[in-house]
Design a protein around this motif. Structure first.
Motif, PDB file in Angstrom:
ATOM      1  N   VAL A  25       0.859  -1.183   0.000  1.00 28.40           N
ATOM      2  CA  VAL A  25       0.000   0.000   0.000  1.00 28.40           C
ATOM      3  C   VAL A  25       0.895   1.232   0.000  1.00 28.40           C
ATOM      4  O   VAL A  25       1.789   1.345   0.844  1.00 28.40           O
ATOM      5  N   ALA A  26       0.673   2.124  -0.939  1.00 27.35           N
ATOM      6  CA  ALA A  26       1.399   3.395  -0.973  1.00 27.35           C
ATOM      7  C   ALA A  26       0.387   4.527  -0.942  1.00 27.35           C
ATOM      8  O   ALA A  26      -0.623   4.495  -1.644  1.00 27.35           O
ATOM      9  N   THR A  27       0.657   5.530  -0.120  1.00 25.36           N
ATOM     10  CA  THR A  27      -0.281   6.646  -0.018  1.00 25.36           C
ATOM     11  C   THR A  27       0.431   7.865   0.545  1.00 25.36           C
ATOM     12  O   THR A  27       1.670   7.913   0.633  1.00 25.36           O
ATOM     13  N   LEU A  28      -0.346   8.872   0.929  1.00 26.97           N
ATOM     14  CA  LEU A  28       0.172  10.133   1.451  1.00 26.97           C
ATOM     15  C   LEU A  28      -0.286  10.330   2.891  1.00 26.97           C
ATOM     16  O   LEU A  28      -1.434  10.056   3.232  1.00 26.97           O
ATOM     17  N   ASN A  29       0.630  10.818   3.711  1.00 25.33           N
ATOM     18  CA  ASN A  29       0.350  11.023   5.119  1.00 25.33           C
ATOM     19  C   ASN A  29      -0.419  12.331   5.329  1.00 25.33           C
ATOM     20  O   ASN A  29      -0.164  13.327   4.645  1.00 25.33           O
ATOM     21  N   ARG A  30      -1.357  12.313   6.251  1.00 28.51           N
ATOM     22  CA  ARG A  30      -2.148  13.510   6.533  1.00 28.51           C
ATOM     23  C   ARG A  30      -1.418  14.368   7.578  1.00 28.51           C
ATOM     24  O   ARG A  30      -1.753  14.388   8.766  1.00 28.51           O
ATOM     25  N   THR A  31      -0.393  15.067   7.100  1.00 29.72           N
ATOM     26  CA  THR A  31       0.406  15.950   7.945  1.00 29.72           C
ATOM     27  C   THR A  31       0.421  17.345   7.319  1.00 29.72           C
ATOM     28  O   THR A  31       0.116  17.509   6.135  1.00 29.72           O
ATOM     29  N   LEU A  32       0.818  18.338   8.111  1.00 30.07           N
ATOM     30  CA  LEU A  32       0.939  19.686   7.575  1.00 30.07           C
ATOM     31  C   LEU A  32       2.033  19.753   6.511  1.00 30.07           C
ATOM     32  O   LEU A  32       1.937  20.510   5.541  1.00 30.07           O
ATOM     33  N   LYS A  33       3.070  18.948   6.692  1.00 29.19           N
ATOM     34  CA  LYS A  33       4.151  18.893   5.696  1.00 29.19           C
ATOM     35  C   LYS A  33       3.613  18.370   4.365  1.00 29.19           C
ATOM     36  O   LYS A  33       3.954  18.891   3.290  1.00 29.19           O
ATOM     37  N   ALA A  34       2.760  17.347   4.422  1.00 33.23           N
ATOM     38  CA  ALA A  34       2.163  16.806   3.195  1.00 33.23           C
ATOM     39  C   ALA A  34       1.220  17.826   2.559  1.00 33.23           C
ATOM     40  O   ALA A  34       1.142  17.937   1.333  1.00 33.23           O
ATOM     41  N   LEU A  35       0.498  18.574   3.388  1.00 28.84           N
ATOM     42  CA  LEU A  35      -0.372  19.624   2.855  1.00 28.84           C
ATOM     43  C   LEU A  35       0.457  20.652   2.091  1.00 28.84           C
ATOM     44  O   LEU A  35       0.104  21.059   0.978  1.00 28.84           O
ATOM     45  N   ALA A  36       1.589  21.032   2.673  1.00 30.26           N
ATOM     46  CA  ALA A  36       2.441  22.048   2.058  1.00 30.26           C
ATOM     47  C   ALA A  36       3.109  21.549   0.789  1.00 30.26           C
ATOM     48  O   ALA A  36       3.164  22.258  -0.220  1.00 30.26           O
ATOM     49  N   LEU A  37       3.618  20.311   0.821  1.00 36.50           N
ATOM     50  CA  LEU A  37       4.409  19.802  -0.298  1.00 36.50           C
ATOM     51  C   LEU A  37       3.576  19.071  -1.343  1.00 36.50           C
ATOM     52  O   LEU A  37       3.699  19.331  -2.547  1.00 36.50           O
ATOM     53  N   ALA A  38       2.744  18.105  -0.899  1.00 38.31           N
ATOM     54  CA  ALA A  38       2.034  17.235  -1.847  1.00 38.31           C
ATOM     55  C   ALA A  38       0.766  17.865  -2.398  1.00 38.31           C
ATOM     56  O   ALA A  38       0.310  17.494  -3.475  1.00 38.31           O
ATOM     57  N   LYS A  39       0.201  18.803  -1.658  1.00 35.60           N
ATOM     58  CA  LYS A  39      -1.029  19.455  -2.117  1.00 35.60           C
ATOM     59  C   LYS A  39      -0.731  20.849  -2.686  1.00 35.60           C
ATOM     60  O   LYS A  39      -0.776  21.055  -3.893  1.00 35.60           O
ATOM     61  N   VAL A  40      -0.367  21.789  -1.829  1.00 36.59           N
ATOM     62  CA  VAL A  40      -0.150  23.167  -2.278  1.00 36.59           C
ATOM     63  C   VAL A  40       1.057  23.251  -3.207  1.00 36.59           C
ATOM     64  O   VAL A  40       0.980  23.808  -4.311  1.00 36.59           O
ATOM     65  N   THR A  55       8.646   9.674   6.803  1.00 34.78           N
ATOM     66  CA  THR A  55       7.320   9.216   6.353  1.00 34.78           C
ATOM     67  C   THR A  55       6.281  10.331   6.417  1.00 34.78           C
ATOM     68  O   THR A  55       5.082  10.067   6.367  1.00 34.78           O
ATOM     69  N   ASP A  56       6.720  11.574   6.510  1.00 33.22           N
ATOM     70  CA  ASP A  56       5.796  12.690   6.711  1.00 33.22           C
ATOM     71  C   ASP A  56       4.923  12.979   5.497  1.00 33.22           C
ATOM     72  O   ASP A  56       3.867  13.599   5.626  1.00 33.22           O
ATOM     73  N   VAL A  57       5.380  12.568   4.298  1.00 32.16           N
ATOM     74  CA  VAL A  57       4.611  12.862   3.095  1.00 32.16           C
ATOM     75  C   VAL A  57       4.231  11.559   2.391  1.00 32.16           C
ATOM     76  O   VAL A  57       3.110  11.082   2.518  1.00 32.16           O
ATOM     77  N   ASN A  58       5.143  10.973   1.650  1.00 32.73           N
ATOM     78  CA  ASN A  58       4.874   9.714   0.943  1.00 32.73           C
ATOM     79  C   ASN A  58       5.396   8.537   1.747  1.00 32.73           C
ATOM     80  O   ASN A  58       6.504   8.585   2.294  1.00 32.73           O
ATOM     81  N   TYR A  59       4.601   7.475   1.796  1.00 33.73           N
ATOM     82  CA  TYR A  59       5.071   6.272   2.479  1.00 33.73           C
ATOM     83  C   TYR A  59       4.402   5.031   1.895  1.00 33.73           C
ATOM     84  O   TYR A  59       3.383   5.107   1.194  1.00 33.73           O
ATOM     85  N   MET A  60       5.024   3.872   2.165  1.00 34.72           N
ATOM     86  CA  MET A  60       4.478   2.580   1.756  1.00 34.72           C
ATOM     87  C   MET A  60       4.405   1.662   2.966  1.00 34.72           C
ATOM     88  O   MET A  60       5.142   1.837   3.937  1.00 34.72           O
ATOM     89  N   MET A  61       3.485   0.703   2.905  1.00 34.06           N
ATOM     90  CA  MET A  61       3.351  -0.302   3.957  1.00 34.06           C
ATOM     91  C   MET A  61       3.143  -1.655   3.294  1.00 34.06           C
ATOM     92  O   MET A  61       2.641  -1.733   2.164  1.00 34.06           O
ATOM     93  N   THR A  62       3.538  -2.706   3.993  1.00 35.16           N
ATOM     94  CA  THR A  62       3.293  -4.058   3.491  1.00 35.16           C
ATOM     95  C   THR A  62       2.242  -4.745   4.356  1.00 35.16           C
ATOM     96  O   THR A  62       2.207  -4.561   5.570  1.00 35.16           O
ATOM     97  N   VAL A  63       1.391  -5.515   3.690  1.00 32.74           N
ATOM     98  CA  VAL A  63       0.336  -6.278   4.361  1.00 32.74           C
ATOM     99  C   VAL A  63       0.470  -7.725   3.906  1.00 32.74           C
ATOM    100  O   VAL A  63       0.355  -8.009   2.708  1.00 32.74           O
TER     101      VAL A  63
END
Length: 249
Positions: free
Chosen positions: A164-179, A236-244
């Motif tokens: 699973v790869a996704t984006l973390n809901r952090t202020l850093k992710a808001l600043a970098l991955a969104k804005v 892991t503040d912006v992009n991260y992956m996890m294994t299941v």
């Protein structure tokens, strides 16, 4: 679209459908995914080699294993996975994405089972389970991420691996991955992401607490603007992956 497709967000499906023809243009609207692909592919390959004890020196080390690329888009992961020997099924809710993926695969002489469908529909239809499921940058675009992830888990063989790869809901992710990515650098079309739908690693774990799986990670991925490359990182503040991994029977 199947009646069971409760996790689908129609607005997101339409947003990606409008630009479906650009999937394979490395300078087009999906250029960020083209730059992102090498680190994703290396992580997937390494995890699968370890999980299934395959020979990394082999040209097609994953012969005999079935792989589901859920939310496959234009096939940017499905094609290299096929070249590595996986029997690939690529599923996307957008018929236009599937048309683009199918056409490109045919041009490359690759046999990939592409379907305009959903995880829920596969579960309802009794689809045989998969050895590997790629759930890459999809879960933040669905309407019900918990139900979606549990449906994917149900499609995993005992002993099987989901990434699973996704984006973390952090202020850093808001600043970098969104804005930053959408409005400043213009890497992505404005509106591609909704920060409120980004997911924290503990939420990913929480979705499958009652499932027979072991979850590891998060494993961070960061972009180096000096080299123009993505690399694995402890950040892991912006992009991260996890294994299941589903419990063996």
């Amino acid at each position: 679209m199947p009646a069971a497709a409760s996790s689908i967000d129609p607005a997101d499906v339409e947003r990606f459908s409008r630009i479906a023809a650009e999937w394979w243009d490395p300078r087009g609207k999906f250029a960020p995914l083209h730059r992102f692909n090498p680190v994703r592919l290396a992580f997937i390959r390494d995890q699968a080699l370890y999980r299934f004890g395959r020979d990394g020196a082999a040209r097609r080390p994953f012969e005999g294993l079935r792989l589901l690329d859920i939310g496959c888009g234009g096939g940017l992961l499905s094609e290299p996975m096929t070249r590595l020997g996986f029997q690939v099924t690529g599923v996307d809710a957008s018929e236009r994405n599937i048309a683009t993926a199918s056409t490109h695969a045919a041009e490359q002489g690759l046999s990939i089972d592409y379907r305009a469908s959903t995880a829920e529909a596969l579960v309802e239809a009794g689809e045989p389970a998969f050895d590997v499921i790629l759930n890459m940058e999809v879960i933040e675009h669905v309407a019900d991420p918990g139900a979606f992830l549990r449906d994917c888990t149900a499609l995993l063989k005992p002993g099987g691996l989901m990434i699973v790869a996704t984006l973390n809901r952090t202020l850093k992710a808001l600043a970098l991955a969104k804005v930053g990515a959408e409005y400043v650098l213009r890497w992505l079309p404005p509106g591609t992401h909704d920060w409120n739908k980004f997911l924290k690693p503990d939420e990913i774990r929480g979705f499958v607490t009652q499932e027979p799986v072991v979850v590891d990670g998060p494993f961070g991925v960061v972009f180096n603007p000096l080299t123009g490359r993505w690399t694995e990182s402890a950040d892991t503040d912006v992009n991260y992956m996890m294994t299941v991994v589903r419990d063996a029977a």
